[in-house]
Design an enzyme around this catalytic site. Structure first.
Site, PDB file in Angstrom:
ATOM      1  N   GLY B 265      68.020   7.787  39.643  1.00 14.55           N
ATOM      2  CA  GLY B 265      68.002   8.671  38.475  1.00 14.55           C
ATOM      3  C   GLY B 265      66.585   9.051  38.084  1.00 14.55           C
ATOM      4  O   GLY B 265      65.604   8.538  38.617  1.00 14.55           O
ATOM      5  N   GLU B 290      69.496  13.495  43.246  1.00 13.00           N
ATOM      6  CA  GLU B 290      69.308  14.726  42.487  1.00 13.00           C
ATOM      7  C   GLU B 290      67.847  15.136  42.548  1.00 13.00           C
ATOM      8  O   GLU B 290      67.485  16.219  42.954  1.00 13.00           O
ATOM      9  CB  GLU B 290      69.623  14.497  40.998  1.00 13.00           C
ATOM     10  N   ASN B 380      69.183  11.955  26.044  1.00 15.47           N
ATOM     11  CA  ASN B 380      69.036  13.102  26.948  1.00 15.47           C
ATOM     12  C   ASN B 380      70.387  13.680  27.369  1.00 15.47           C
ATOM     13  O   ASN B 380      70.599  14.871  27.325  1.00 15.47           O
ATOM     14  CB  ASN B 380      68.265  12.699  28.199  1.00 15.47           C
TER      15      ASN B 380
END
Lengths: 504, 504
Positions: B265, B290, B380
């Site tokens: 992450g 990601e 977030n």
């Protein structure tokens, strides 16, 4: 043996027939058993009984019991009562077992139903002995399951040895209905080649290493019939709301009149809601689900459902008789898969299922509790609801807005346990109406949920909570001191209604 | 135009070059904008600035802003300050925007990052105008993204019109790095043909309908550098624990020394933990993630990582310079994908990722809160953590055991918000140690989590809660009256430590 030869077509295996008692005598303290069975269908009956009879109350005898899902024939009840369980997974639905779990008599691991096979395949969990119900064993030694597949493929491939219960009461007509597919190890795996509900991608039976089959037991006890109750007024109204919602989706062009493959959870409410489709305009429907209950066959009879893929068939006593008496009508419309495939995220997302599952309670922001009564006590388990809700085109949760004559509101400020987060819940439906939560921020969801889904007797109380919470700010406003007060009120005063609390 | 011809290679499109101000003038009140940008990389900079300058404080002007993930260049800050936002999704990480969200100034929808594209494709959500950063437009009109892809493919295919920001500061070396794949509609979709991290399955750019390109704006502002802080003592220790755990997995044969494709992450802790792999014996590693942060490039430099698939590259200022100065070293080891593919359940499960994400807090049963401070205030967003944790081979969550000098325990009796349920959390790691929760029932998890992960200053207090809760029974024992008391104590007294509460 006569009939027996038809059931054990591989000659090599015929001399492995034993009594249930003998088979049960092989089970040792500390073993992990992998049993067939999914929602009361296709479970083994004889060897578990014999085991319980052998070791009941034996203090130093414990086994772990892994299954597909819940078992019928009181097997879970007997295990719980006998006190011989160390760990049970991944799902159960037996009242006696539930009591034992909540007392802490033994351990229960509540797993996504698509996950158990992965954990076994990767040796995170191991199975010593698989005990699987079968309708027959083919010439080349393939084991043909009965009315469910569950985790049987995975148990058979990974267990050290296997016992087969050949159930003479299970119809040989079931042969050819199953489709066994093993995805293989993660990292060395190909895409699962299934793009339509009816795609056949595997073998009609479980390909087992014949050397692992230690014994074959003949049985003749039918599956326990399903325990669902017929639709009532409230569930019929809920079905109506759901159909209104789906009709809207058709009107705006997001769905056609064929909808999308349907998944419906186990239980009376989900069955009733599906049953409501009988009176809808939808047709040419497909089902891609875990369990087929009565409603799916009623929909087939009415010409509404063209095809149904499942992992188990769990019917009422009456329905079971008519379905098997007229099986030719259904044969081409049915396919059974391992639960890893019926519940696989890859397939659920690819097909874009419409998924309908039951909530125990949900909160004003759309988080869902499917499992824990008052945050602590296990009901049944998450089952496949997480597999489906996270990956479906439409994740729909249904529940009546109140329980216990209004003492419980199913819509609360803050769920006492979270199984499905607000990210995974698209639409909630009660007998009051539905709330379409897609694309909405938490603050937008509140009013919709309260006005459309909460029971009128609780609406003011819910709004009052939210109004006060808003003064504290936040993406998801809460008053932590009061968030769980509804559940506490119920535990202490027998109701979630505030007025009563004030009177006490 | 010189250089410009190299960037707009399709002649038809060359007369569409406009100023940012002109492009911004096309944006109307009520529109939904789809912006490129994922974790501060590849975001559009000029048109958002021009828009804010045009309509700042205009009372009746509001737009919805959809992106890949968080934006850099203070764009989210400017939007929030300008008061022109109606709805923002699916992720953000800007302190000013966060304040606005928590005040309720505008709406924020916190979505699984793999879900946004599905909602747009199926017309549940719609985009009016896509504004996408590009490094170039090819002869045949394909738009080549820059340092991220995010949801740009989906925005381009579904928006009514498109504005391109051609960023002259973004290196043309990025061409050829992208792999754009559109899965198609649910129900008519084929398996995604990706079986290894490095598989190329799509086109090198976004195939757009050229008629939809309304304007092209030239820009030259670099991406904002990442804001991660270097590893500290605690994160280094956490990395050590994680590596110990992975080494154990290798020893028992569940993994090889190449491990499995890694996902990590965003943020300093995740970066630091990955950085710790530099000192491990693991090699030939792959990344399927990601965001690539500095650590992945350090691991490539050290010969540890052979290949990395991502959705965005977000580097510190220094690292950005060295990577682009030596890009030939990295080109063959990189591939960028839309976030729908980098985060797709189908791929994550097939590849069997090892997934490492940051928790805000977790509870004694393994439920994780990734987003909400004290249950209400958004940090977030869930980002991709849900996509990965649910489907990974190993879902690992990391956090320091305490925050604010011990006033906060990251391990609590009951998380104040649930993003990841106990079903989805395999391993939790703090600087104290790790707890391997796989295959464990809730009651088995408690002691492991408290002894291995909680800070010593909170262990007794956690155990006391559990001991009292156990007297009430249940699968997941809780005392609802006290479940959130730690958070309430902190809100009221500035600490989760009980003693202080007693003194007050």
């Amino acid at each position: 043996m006569g009939n027996y030869e038809e059931r054990i077509r591989n000659e090599q295996l015929r001399d492995r027939v034993v009594t249930a008692e003998e088979a049960a005598s092989w089970i040792e303290n500390g073993m992990t058993l992998g049993l067939s069975g999914f929602t009361r269908a296709g479970d083994v009956k004889a060897v578990p009984f014999a085991l319980v009879n052998r070791v009941r109350e034996e203090e130093n005898f414990k086994v772990n019991v892994y299954t597909g899902a819940s078992l019928g024939s009181d097997v879970d009840k007997l295990f719980a009562e006998a006190g011989i369980l160390d760990k049970r997974l991944p799902f159960q639905a037996d009242p006696t077992m539930r009591k034992g779990i909540n007392k802490g008599d033994f351990l229960f691991v509540d797993q996504h139903l698509s996950h158990t096979s992965e954990l076994i395949r990767s040796n995170v969990m191991n199975v010593d002995l698989a005990i699987l119900e079968a309708v027959s064993i083919t010439e080349d030694g393939m084991v043909i399951p009965t009315t469910s597949i569950g985790n049987s493929l995975s148990f058979a491939l990974n267990a050290k040895s296997i016992i087969i219960e050949l159930n003479m009461s299970q119809s040989l007509q079931l042969e050819g209905l199953h489709d066994l597919y093993e995805p293989g190890k993660q990292g060395d795996r190909l895409p699962i080649p299934l793009t339509k509900s009816k795609d056949r991608i595997g073998t009609i039976g479980i390909p087992v290493d014949m050397n692992k089959i230690r014994g074959i037991v003949f049985t003749d006890q039918l599956d326990s019939p399903s325990t669902i109750v017929p639709p009532d007024e409230d569930t019929a109204i809920m079905a109506g709301h759901l159909i209104d919602f789906l009709r809207q989706e058709v009107e705006v062009g997001r769905l056609t009149n064929k909808l999308a493959p349907l998944q419906s959870g186990i239980g009376s409410v989900a069955n009733a809601v599906l049953h409501g489709m009988l009176d809808s305009d939808f047709e040419g429907l497909e089902v891609y689900s875990e369990v087929l209950q009565d409603a799916v066959f009623d929909l087939m009879d009415a010409g509404k459902v063209d095809f149904a893929s499942c992992c188990s068939i769990t019917l009422s006593e009456e329905k079971m008789k008519t379905v098997f008496a007229n099986f030719d009508q259904y044969r081409d419309k049915l396919l059974m898969r391992p639960q890893e495939i019926s519940n696989h995220p890859e397939i659920i997302r690819r097909l874009g299922l419409i998924s309908i599952n039951t909530a125990l309670e949900f909160d004003i922001y759309g988080n869902v509790n499917s499992t824990h009564v008052l945050g602590s006590k296990m009901m049944n388990g998450i089952g496949g609801s997480g597999d489906f809700a996270r990956n479906a085109r439409l994740a729909i949760f249904v529940t009546k807005s109140i329980a216990k004559d209004g003492a419980i509101s199913s819509i609360v400020p803050f769920v006492s346990h979270v199984d499905h987060t607000e990210h995974d819940v698209d639409v909630v439906v009660t007998e009051q109406g539905y709330a379409d939560l897609r694309g909405l921020a938490p603050r937008e969801r509140v009013e919709l949920i309260i006005q459309n889904c909460a029971h009128p007797m609780y609406r003011k109380q819910l709004l009052a909570y939210y109004e006060e919470a808003k003064t504290r700010g936040g993406q998801t406003p809460h008053i932590l001191e009061k968030a769980l007060s509804w559940h506490i009120n119920f535990a202490q005063n027998g109701t979630m209604l505030e007025k009563v609390e004030e009177l006490v």
